[in-house]
Design a protein around this motif. Structure first.
Motif, mmCIF file in Angstrom:
data_model
loop_
_atom_site.group_PDB
_atom_site.id
_atom_site.type_symbol
_atom_site.label_atom_id
_atom_site.label_comp_id
_atom_site.label_asym_id
_atom_site.label_seq_id
_atom_site.Cartn_x
_atom_site.Cartn_y
_atom_site.Cartn_z
ATOM 1 N N ASP A 1 3.284 -71.335 38.909
ATOM 2 C CA ASP A 1 3.953 -70.353 38.811
ATOM 3 C C ASP A 1 2.944 -69.013 38.514
ATOM 4 O OD1 ASP A 1 6.613 -71.235 39.156
ATOM 5 O OD2 ASP A 1 6.484 -71.849 37.021
ATOM 6 N N ASP A 2 1.787 -69.347 38.147
ATOM 7 C CA ASP A 2 1.080 -68.469 37.815
ATOM 8 C C ASP A 2 -0.445 -68.466 38.552
ATOM 9 O OD1 ASP A 2 -0.624 -66.546 36.105
ATOM 10 O OD2 ASP A 2 -1.502 -68.397 34.928
ATOM 11 N N SER B 1 -3.459 -67.378 37.919
ATOM 12 C CA SER B 1 -4.443 -67.686 37.273
ATOM 13 C C SER B 1 -4.548 -69.300 37.142
ATOM 14 C CB SER B 1 -4.612 -67.045 35.982
ATOM 15 O OG SER B 1 -3.517 -67.100 35.327
ATOM 16 N N TYR C 1 0.643 -63.494 48.154
ATOM 17 C CA TYR C 1 -0.576 -62.332 48.234
ATOM 18 C C TYR C 1 -1.811 -63.017 48.194
ATOM 19 C CZ TYR C 1 0.514 -62.245 43.332
ATOM 20 O OH TYR C 1 0.747 -62.506 41.929
ATOM 21 N N CYS D 1 7.692 -66.034 48.502
ATOM 22 C CA CYS D 1 8.010 -65.277 47.539
ATOM 23 C C CYS D 1 7.152 -65.098 46.297
ATOM 24 C CB CYS D 1 9.477 -65.852 47.217
ATOM 25 S SG CYS D 1 10.437 -64.859 46.242
ATOM 26 N N ASP D 2 7.316 -66.074 45.588
ATOM 27 C CA ASP D 2 6.822 -65.865 44.305
ATOM 28 C C ASP D 2 5.984 -66.952 43.596
ATOM 29 O OD1 ASP D 2 8.762 -67.245 43.764
ATOM 30 O OD2 ASP D 2 9.538 -66.016 42.211
ATOM 31 N N PRO E 1 8.947 -60.544 41.344
ATOM 32 C CA PRO E 1 8.769 -60.590 42.887
ATOM 33 C C PRO E 1 10.038 -60.715 43.593
ATOM 34 C CG PRO E 1 7.046 -61.778 41.798
ATOM 35 C CD PRO E 1 7.899 -61.369 40.657
ATOM 36 N N ARG E 2 10.901 -61.691 43.091
ATOM 37 C CA ARG E 2 12.210 -62.127 43.772
ATOM 38 C C ARG E 2 13.062 -60.814 43.725
ATOM 39 N NH1 ARG E 2 13.902 -66.852 45.642
ATOM 40 N NH2 ARG E 2 12.269 -67.972 44.580
ATOM 41 N N LYS F 1 3.756 -56.870 45.372
ATOM 42 C CA LYS F 1 3.739 -58.070 44.471
ATOM 43 C C LYS F 1 2.449 -58.155 44.038
ATOM 44 C CE LYS F 1 6.798 -60.873 47.130
ATOM 45 N NZ LYS F 1 7.223 -62.002 47.960
ATOM 46 N N ALA F 2 1.258 -57.973 44.703
ATOM 47 C CA ALA F 2 -0.095 -58.089 44.069
ATOM 48 C C ALA F 2 -0.328 -56.934 43.248
ATOM 49 C CB ALA F 2 -1.074 -57.945 45.207
ATOM 50 N N LEU G 1 1.344 -57.283 39.783
ATOM 51 C CA LEU G 1 0.816 -58.491 38.821
ATOM 52 C C LEU G 1 -0.244 -57.661 38.141
ATOM 53 C CD1 LEU G 1 0.282 -61.551 38.624
ATOM 54 C CD2 LEU G 1 -1.765 -60.863 40.006
ATOM 55 N N HIS H 1 3.547 -62.192 35.907
ATOM 56 C CA HIS H 1 3.228 -63.772 35.531
ATOM 57 C C HIS H 1 2.216 -63.736 34.400
ATOM 58 C CE1 HIS H 1 4.771 -65.133 39.513
ATOM 59 N NE2 HIS H 1 4.379 -64.081 39.718
ATOM 60 N N GLY H 2 2.238 -64.761 33.971
ATOM 61 C CA GLY H 2 0.984 -64.912 33.191
ATOM 62 C C GLY H 2 0.737 -64.446 31.808
ATOM 63 N N HIS I 1 0.315 -66.754 29.367
ATOM 64 C CA HIS I 1 -0.754 -67.886 29.708
ATOM 65 C C HIS I 1 -2.175 -67.257 29.093
ATOM 66 C CE1 HIS I 1 1.563 -70.422 32.546
ATOM 67 N NE2 HIS I 1 2.296 -69.360 32.665
ATOM 68 N N GLU I 2 -2.269 -65.980 29.127
ATOM 69 C CA GLU I 2 -3.568 -65.509 28.516
ATOM 70 C C GLU I 2 -3.923 -65.736 27.353
ATOM 71 O OE1 GLU I 2 -5.927 -64.962 30.702
ATOM 72 O OE2 GLU I 2 -4.564 -65.436 32.401
#
Lengths: 189, 459
Positions: free
Chosen positions: A16-17, A19, A42, A144-145, B20-21, B444-445, B448, B454-455, B458-459
């Motif tokens: 999902d991520d 990184s 992307y 998509c994602d 994104p969706r 989308k990029a 981010l 996302h993430g 996580h970081e």
């Protein structure tokens, strides 16, 4: 889906991520796989280095093609205007290169652009409409994602269990078999 | 991520948080839903207007160029005015997609795709005019393109008109490839979202089997950078070369060295005004206000005001040089522009392009659709009149007073102009309905980085 005959051609791990994907890609490369790929919605920063993909030659070859276009323009305008079909205007020199500069520039850009576009298709291996990602139902997710690592069964290092173990070790919680339908005709639609 | 730097960050690309969706859902909604009544009405109106073009072309071909108002001394009439106008409109698209890309202006993402599409349609409209101006367009490709032929007759490569063939042709082709390259990943998303087999087939065909493979992305990204690098000098060259059509001649009012930068600034000016004009309608029609925000309008209007100043400077400098240069005919031509029979066109141009846009200095005007919309509409008018002034006023008073005359466009001239607008708008409407009008991939990029969808955990 299951009523169609299919064969397994690899294993895919979905993340999902981005990184997490980059970190996993480093692991997969270190494990010595050669026939594998990442699929992302992307371009992900740092993934090329993680996967060990060399710098794309598109830029260099594109520039060379541009210079070929420049040469073509010099040859075309010079040969036609000075030798093959000389037009005398007000005693001006026949090979008046200053007046041809616009043509030089435009053909440089045109040749470089066409080559770059062609290279994306050739090197990016576009124009192949069939992909096991469609058959496995992974494609809609990676466009998509989500982010996928695909390990192909054709890799000499490949074994189903090792591949799954490797993906699990990178923290992937969604590991799926990569399948390909035997009958290809309806699979695309 | 320290809190101190947050004030230095540009305004958010998107209003609110969006996944994104959700972004896909918003952008693909017009592509995937049945056309609304509004859209059908709009496309039937523009389609009807577009029909004027083939009707007037038929009249031109059946009866000849005599159906146009061109004659001695004004041999270039509305056709060339329209050609320069449409080529100029296209420039904003390339500026946004290439130059702002190289400058890493992330806000371009929301409007780049639409502006690029506009470029292609504008260049298409532009090409029609010189093509039909040749008189026998079905033979034009043999006259314009150097190809090996039995007669052993070739083009004069010293002619700015031949430069135009190469410049506009290359520009159209490169713009199309740049646009299509950007579309490929989005078309793949469209393919994978499609439910109906026919839709899946068409988008699948167009997306050339794109699978988001990173081994393809690496070449793709390099190619995108190359196209941006190639398009940047290209866009500056195209309108420079168009201006050479005038500047390389000896006609008073045309024969000036200021023309290339003046034309390029004017092209970007008119192009941005056109992007703003259309994108305001687009985002309202397709509910994309959170993706194409008021902030985008603000930034576009800032470019409009900068280019307006450049154009205003060029107008003033032309007059100054006409006086300072001391050439009697040149002086006369410029006095004639401001006070002669076409003074109304000149002052329309000055008011629309230089005076009115000054209102955009006010932040509230830049960010308010109601206040900025009349301004950008007037700029479109003003920039068309700029080309009218350049082409017509210089020609109608040349060196020989005995050949002076007036230019009056015929209904065919006007029909071709109005019809080209119909074609342009119809293409725009079809584009919005069948292709994603915002680049979801790039968006989308960008998401981010800006909102870390996302993430974050996580970081």
């Amino acid at each position: 889906m299951s009523e169609l005959r299919h064969k397994q051609v690899g294993v895919a791990g979905l993340y999902d991520d981005p990184s997490a994907l980059v970190r996993a890609a480093v692991e997969v490369r270190r494990a010595g796989y050669t026939r594998w790929d990442c699929h992302t919605p992307y371009p992900v920063h740092g993934l090329d280095t993680a996967m060990g993909i060399p710098e794309s030659p598109v830029g260099g070859i594109g520039l060379l093609a541009g210079f070929a276009g420049l040469g073509t323009a010099i040859g075309l305008t010079g040969w036609l205007s000075a030798w093959h079909y000389p037009i005398h205007i007000g005693g001006k020199p026949l090979f008046s290169w200053q007046a041809f500069v616009p043509i030089y520039f435009e053909l440089f850009v045109l040749f470089a652009g066409l080559t770059v576009m062609g290279l994306v298709f050739a090197l990016g291996r576009l124009g192949r409409w069939h992909s096991p990602l469609h058959d496995s139902g992974i494609m809609p997710e990676v466009t998509c994602d989500r982010f996928a690592i695909v390990l192909e069964a054709s890799d000499p290092n490949y074994s189903e269990d090792a591949a799954r173990a490797l993906l699990a070790q990178t923290g992937c919680r969604d590991i799926r078999p990569l399948i390909e339908y035997e009958e290809e005709d309806d699979a695309f639609l | 991520m320290s809190a101190d730097t947050s004030i230095l960050k540009p305004a958010p690309l998107i209003e609110g948080r969006i996944t994104p969706r959700e972004l896909d859902d918003a952008v693909f909604a017009p592509v995937e839903s049945f056309p609304t009544g509004r859209w059908l009405i709009a496309v039937s109106v523009t389609g009807a207007i577009a029909l004027l073009f083939p009707i007037c072309i038929a009249n031109t071909i059946l009866n000849g160029i005599g159906t146009w108002g061109v004659n001695q001394p004004v041999g270039w009439g509305l056709a060339i005015v329209n050609f320069v106008f449409w080529v100029g409109i296209g420039h904003a698209g390339t500026l946004i997609s290439a130059i702002l890309f190289l400058f890493r202006q992330k806000w371009r993402t929301g409007i780049a795709r639409f502006a690029e599409a506009m470029t292609i349609f504008a260049v298409f409209c532009a090409m029609q005019f010189p093509l039909f101006h040749t008189g026998r367009p079905w033979l034009a490709m043999f006259w314009l393109i150097p190809y090996p032929n039995d007669q052993r007759i070739y083009q004069n490569f010293r002619s700015p008109l031949e430069w135009d063939v190469f410049a506009v042709g290359t520009y159209g082709l490169i713009s199309f490839m740049f646009w299509y390259l950007g579309l490929i990943p989005d078309l793949a998303t469209a393919r994978d979202r499609a439910k109906h087999p026919f839709r899946k087939f068409v988008y699948g065909l167009l997306s050339v089997g794109w699978s988001g493979s990173n081994r393809a992305w690496t070449h793709y990204e390099k190619a995108y950078l190359m196209f941006a690098g190639l398009s940047t000098p290209l866009v500056l060259s195209v309108h420079s070369i168009v201006s050479f059509d005038f500047a390389v001649s000896v006609i008073p009012g045309w024969h000036t060295t200021i023309f290339p930068p003046y034309f390029v600034a004017g092209a970007i000016f008119s192009g941005f005004a056109m992007v703003a004009t259309l994108i305001v309608i687009l985002r309202r029609m397709f509910h994309l206000k959170h993706i194409i925000t008021d902030n985008h309008l603000d930034l576009m209007n800032k470019i409009v005001i900068v280019t307006s100043l450049m154009v205003g400077y060029a107008y003033a400098m032309e007059f100054f040089i006409a006086w300072y240069g001391g050439v009697a005919v040149e002086r006369y031509v410029f006095m004639n522009r401001a006070m002669g029979p076409y003074a109304w066109a000149y002052w329309t141009m000055v008011i629309c392009n230089v005076v009115v846009p000054q209102l955009l200095w006010i932040r509230r005007v830049r960010r308010s659709v109601l206040l900025m919309y009349p301004i950008v509409l007037l700029i479109n008018v003003g920039m068309w009149f700029e080309r009218f002034v350049i082409v017509i006023t210089s020609l109608h008073r040349d060196y020989l007073p005995s050949s002076w005359g007036m230019y009056i466009p015929t209904w065919t001239d006007i029909g071709l102009f109005v019809g080209s607008f119909g074609i342009f708008l119809t293409f725009i409407l079809l584009f919005c309905r069948f292709l994603p009008s915002v680049s979801v991939t790039e968006m989308k990029a960008a998401l981010l980085h800006t909102q870390s969808a996302h993430g974050g955990d996580h970081e």
